[in-house]
Scaffold this active site. Structure first.
Site, PDB file in Angstrom:
ATOM      1  N   HIS A   1       0.830  -1.204   0.000  1.00 37.94           N
ATOM      2  CA  HIS A   1       0.000   0.000   0.000  1.00 37.94           C
ATOM      3  C   HIS A   1       0.873   1.266   0.000  1.00 37.94           C
ATOM      4  O   HIS A   1       1.415   1.653   1.028  1.00 37.94           O
ATOM      5  CB  HIS A   1      -0.910   0.022   1.241  1.00 37.94           C
ATOM      6  CG  HIS A   1      -1.882   1.161   1.235  1.00 37.94           C
ATOM      7  ND1 HIS A   1      -3.249   0.989   1.165  1.00 37.94           N
ATOM      8  CD2 HIS A   1      -1.688   2.501   1.276  1.00 37.94           C
ATOM      9  CE1 HIS A   1      -3.837   2.169   1.170  1.00 37.94           C
ATOM     10  NE2 HIS A   1      -2.911   3.112   1.234  1.00 37.94           N
TER      11      HIS A   1
ATOM     12  N   HIS B   1       1.628   5.223  -2.406  1.00 42.52           N
ATOM     13  CA  HIS B   1       1.084   6.221  -3.350  1.00 42.52           C
ATOM     14  C   HIS B   1       2.253   6.785  -4.151  1.00 42.52           C
ATOM     15  O   HIS B   1       2.823   7.814  -3.783  1.00 42.52           O
ATOM     16  CB  HIS B   1       0.362   7.333  -2.578  1.00 42.52           C
ATOM     17  CG  HIS B   1      -0.856   6.860  -1.841  1.00 42.52           C
ATOM     18  ND1 HIS B   1      -2.133   7.048  -2.307  1.00 42.52           N
ATOM     19  CD2 HIS B   1      -0.977   6.158  -0.676  1.00 42.52           C
ATOM     20  CE1 HIS B   1      -3.011   6.513  -1.459  1.00 42.52           C
ATOM     21  NE2 HIS B   1      -2.317   5.972  -0.457  1.00 42.52           N
TER      22      HIS B   1
ATOM     23  N   GLN C   1      -9.194   9.608  -4.908  1.00 41.94           N
ATOM     24  CA  GLN C   1      -8.820  10.371  -3.696  1.00 41.94           C
ATOM     25  C   GLN C   1      -9.931  11.316  -3.228  1.00 41.94           C
ATOM     26  O   GLN C   1     -10.127  11.512  -2.039  1.00 41.94           O
ATOM     27  CB  GLN C   1      -7.549  11.174  -3.990  1.00 41.94           C
ATOM     28  CG  GLN C   1      -7.107  12.122  -2.892  1.00 41.94           C
ATOM     29  CD  GLN C   1      -6.158  11.487  -1.905  1.00 41.94           C
ATOM     30  OE1 GLN C   1      -5.087  11.029  -2.271  1.00 41.94           O
ATOM     31  NE2 GLN C   1      -6.556  11.469  -0.654  1.00 41.94           N
TER      32      GLN C   1
ATOM     33  N   HIS D   1      -9.574   2.206   0.318  1.00 42.46           N
ATOM     34  CA  HIS D   1      -9.276   2.956   1.541  1.00 42.46           C
ATOM     35  C   HIS D   1     -10.586   2.936   2.322  1.00 42.46           C
ATOM     36  O   HIS D   1     -11.615   3.394   1.805  1.00 42.46           O
ATOM     37  CB  HIS D   1      -8.899   4.400   1.210  1.00 42.46           C
ATOM     38  CG  HIS D   1      -7.484   4.582   0.766  1.00 42.46           C
ATOM     39  ND1 HIS D   1      -6.981   4.004  -0.363  1.00 42.46           N
ATOM     40  CD2 HIS D   1      -6.458   5.276   1.333  1.00 42.46           C
ATOM     41  CE1 HIS D   1      -5.701   4.341  -0.490  1.00 42.46           C
ATOM     42  NE2 HIS D   1      -5.354   5.108   0.528  1.00 42.46           N
TER      43      HIS D   1
ATOM     44  N   GLU E   1     -10.715   5.233   7.211  1.00 40.40           N
ATOM     45  CA  GLU E   1      -9.461   5.835   7.689  1.00 40.40           C
ATOM     46  C   GLU E   1      -9.834   7.112   8.438  1.00 40.40           C
ATOM     47  O   GLU E   1      -9.686   8.230   7.946  1.00 40.40           O
ATOM     48  CB  GLU E   1      -8.501   6.138   6.538  1.00 40.40           C
ATOM     49  CG  GLU E   1      -7.133   6.595   7.048  1.00 40.40           C
ATOM     50  CD  GLU E   1      -6.163   6.984   5.942  1.00 40.40           C
ATOM     51  OE1 GLU E   1      -6.585   7.069   4.768  1.00 40.40           O
ATOM     52  OE2 GLU E   1      -4.981   7.209   6.260  1.00 40.40           O
TER      53      GLU E   1
ATOM     54  N   ASP F   1       2.698   3.154   3.071  1.00 47.14           N
ATOM     55  CA  ASP F   1       1.750   4.182   2.638  1.00 47.14           C
ATOM     56  C   ASP F   1       2.484   5.367   2.008  1.00 47.14           C
ATOM     57  O   ASP F   1       2.534   5.478   0.801  1.00 47.14           O
ATOM     58  CB  ASP F   1       0.872   4.623   3.812  1.00 47.14           C
ATOM     59  CG  ASP F   1      -0.427   5.287   3.363  1.00 47.14           C
ATOM     60  OD1 ASP F   1      -0.643   5.401   2.145  1.00 47.14           O
ATOM     61  OD2 ASP F   1      -1.224   5.701   4.220  1.00 47.14           O
TER      62      ASP F   1
HETATM   63 FE   FE2 Z   1      -3.268   5.257   1.433  1.00 45.44          FE
END
Ligand code: FE2
Length: 427
Positions: free
Chosen positions: A59, A61, A154, A212, A215, A311
């Site tokens: 995981h 980005h 996102q 996701h 979170e 992450d």
């Molecule tokens: Fe993430």
């Protein structure tokens, strides 16, 4: 006639503790046994060091990696300021910018043993600039890592204009996995609907899902149950991942007990991201402050697959890190209190075997004849010591090729008129 290998690793210590030789032909492990007879174009002496299947970053980005400070530094260290700074930085994304940073980031990960990566890519961009660049990077860096890309909305599938159409376009272009962010959608109903859309797309394009999910510190955020229900109803058991799930930290135990039963039936994968979430969550708390970490240990005990991701690496949300998955595992070990002697190998699983199951690469992953020749020799005798010392990955081998070498640091202490080398190993 002795066998001939392209690469032969002598005296590799496996996770089991067994010492073996590993013969590699082309991109495949051809033989693995003690005292293997044969010759090779190149021989690496592992000298009893831990030789592990590669670490996995399940995981991250890569579109945002190495942008820390580009749009000003995150002074508060909060998620909200990170989002605001990313919104500014995102406007100046170019294909070249994304390619350069992602490729550099992949080199950081790979040279420290992470030879499989799953990256989310923000598709809330009418031009899909980052995605198109990362699809190129995926091919260009195939010699370093197996890279999976998640179509990640996102700013929401329903809360962002054309979100659903952009998700579909991203999958059509070649994204490997369907993403979602239900807790970010404007209303709970939109969050639920966004997951229905994700499953429709997953079915249409035959892709797994990695959302996701929850979170947030809000204990009312319960989208993981919606993800679970859809997984069962769409018969996608074992192909769906809930990333972050930090709200689970705050659920009451009776609800969590019920949830675990369904997570298990759905064969849900959970990814915890200790570096980001230990910094970003709990910011609205006074004392005691919650840890912002999902229930890693309890999920594992319930038989649910859990992996750990890094992450962010030097982006607006998390300014630290070098892409070393041992850092993420080390944090997980502490935050989840998995320090029991027999628990430490389970921590290693979080960034190796368990993450391989998340990525669905078990068939080619692992140290056995016939598997893809991906492995890492760490400068430590065991996984326990590798975690304790943040041991460097001396040799990283991907598809049978040595893709990086690290020289072990030499530490000299001068004391009582003598010079002594320190190795940080208990004698
Ligand atoms: Fe993430």
């Amino acid at each position: 006639m002795p066998a001939s290998y392209d690469l032969l690793i002598r005296r590799a210590r496996l996770r089991s503790g067994d010492i073996v030789d590993i013969g590699i032909q082309g991109e495949t492990i051809a033989a693995l046994q003690a005292d293997l007879a044969g010759e090779a174009s190149r021989v690496i002496e592992a000298a009893g060091r831990l030789t592990s299947p590669p670490l996995i970053e399940p995981h991250c980005h890569l579109d945002a990696i190495l942008t820390e400070g580009d749009a000003g530094h995150n002074e508060s260290g909060t998620l909200l300021e990170g989002i605001a700074r990313w919104a500014v930085r995102k406007q100046s994304l170019t294909p070249e910018d994304v390619r350069r940073r992602a490729t550099e980031g992949i080199k950081w990960y790979a040279s420290q043993g992470a030879l499989y990566i799953r990256s989310h890519v923000d598709i809330c961009d009418p031009k899909l600039t980052a995605l198109k660049a990362l699809l190129e990077v995926k091919e260009a860096c195939r010699d370093l890592v197996d890279l999976q890309l998640v179509a990640f909305p996102q700013e929401g599938i329903l809360s962002y204009a054309q979100g659903e159409a952009l998700m579909e376009e991203a999958l059509r272009l070649g994204c490997d996995v369907v993403g979602a962010i239900p807790h970010y959608e404007i209303t709970r109903e939109m969050g639920v609907e966004s997951l229905h859309i994700a499953f429709r797309l997953a079915e249409k394009y035959d892709r797994p899902i990695d959302a996701h999910c929850d979170e947030t510190d809000d204990e009312q955020s319960r989208f993981v149950e919606v993800l679970t229900a859809n997984t069962i109803r769409h018969d996608m058991q074992g192909r769906v991942t809930a990333s972050h799930t930090t709200a689970m930290h705050s659920y009451n135990n009776a609800y969590t007990f019920k949830l675990f039963g369904w997570l298990k039936r759905a064969q849900m994968h959970i990814i915890a991201n200790p570096p980001d979430n230990i910094i970003l969550q709990g910011r609205f708390d006074t004392y005691p402050k919650r840890r912002g970490m999902t229930r890693i240990k309890e999920l594992l005990e319930a038989g649910i697959n859990v992996a750990v991701g890094h992450d962010s690496v030097m982006d607006p949300w998390y300014p630290f890190g070098t892409g070393n998955m041992l850092h993420a595992a080390f944090l997980a070990m502490h935050i989840a209190q998995m320090s029991g002697y027999s628990e430490v190998p389970r921590v290693w699983d979080l960034v190796t075997e368990n993450a391989a199951r998340v990525l669905g690469v078990e068939e080619r992953y692992g140290l056995a004849p016939g598997k893809q020749a991906d492995l890492v020799i760490f400068d430590a005798p065991s996984e326990r010591d590798a975690l304790r010392m943040m041991a460097p990955a001396l040799y990283c081998i991907k598809r049978g090729r040595v893709i990086s070498e690290t020289t072990s640091p030499r530490v000299q202490v001068f004391h009582e008129g003598k010079s002594e080398e320190i190795r940080f190993v208990k004698q």
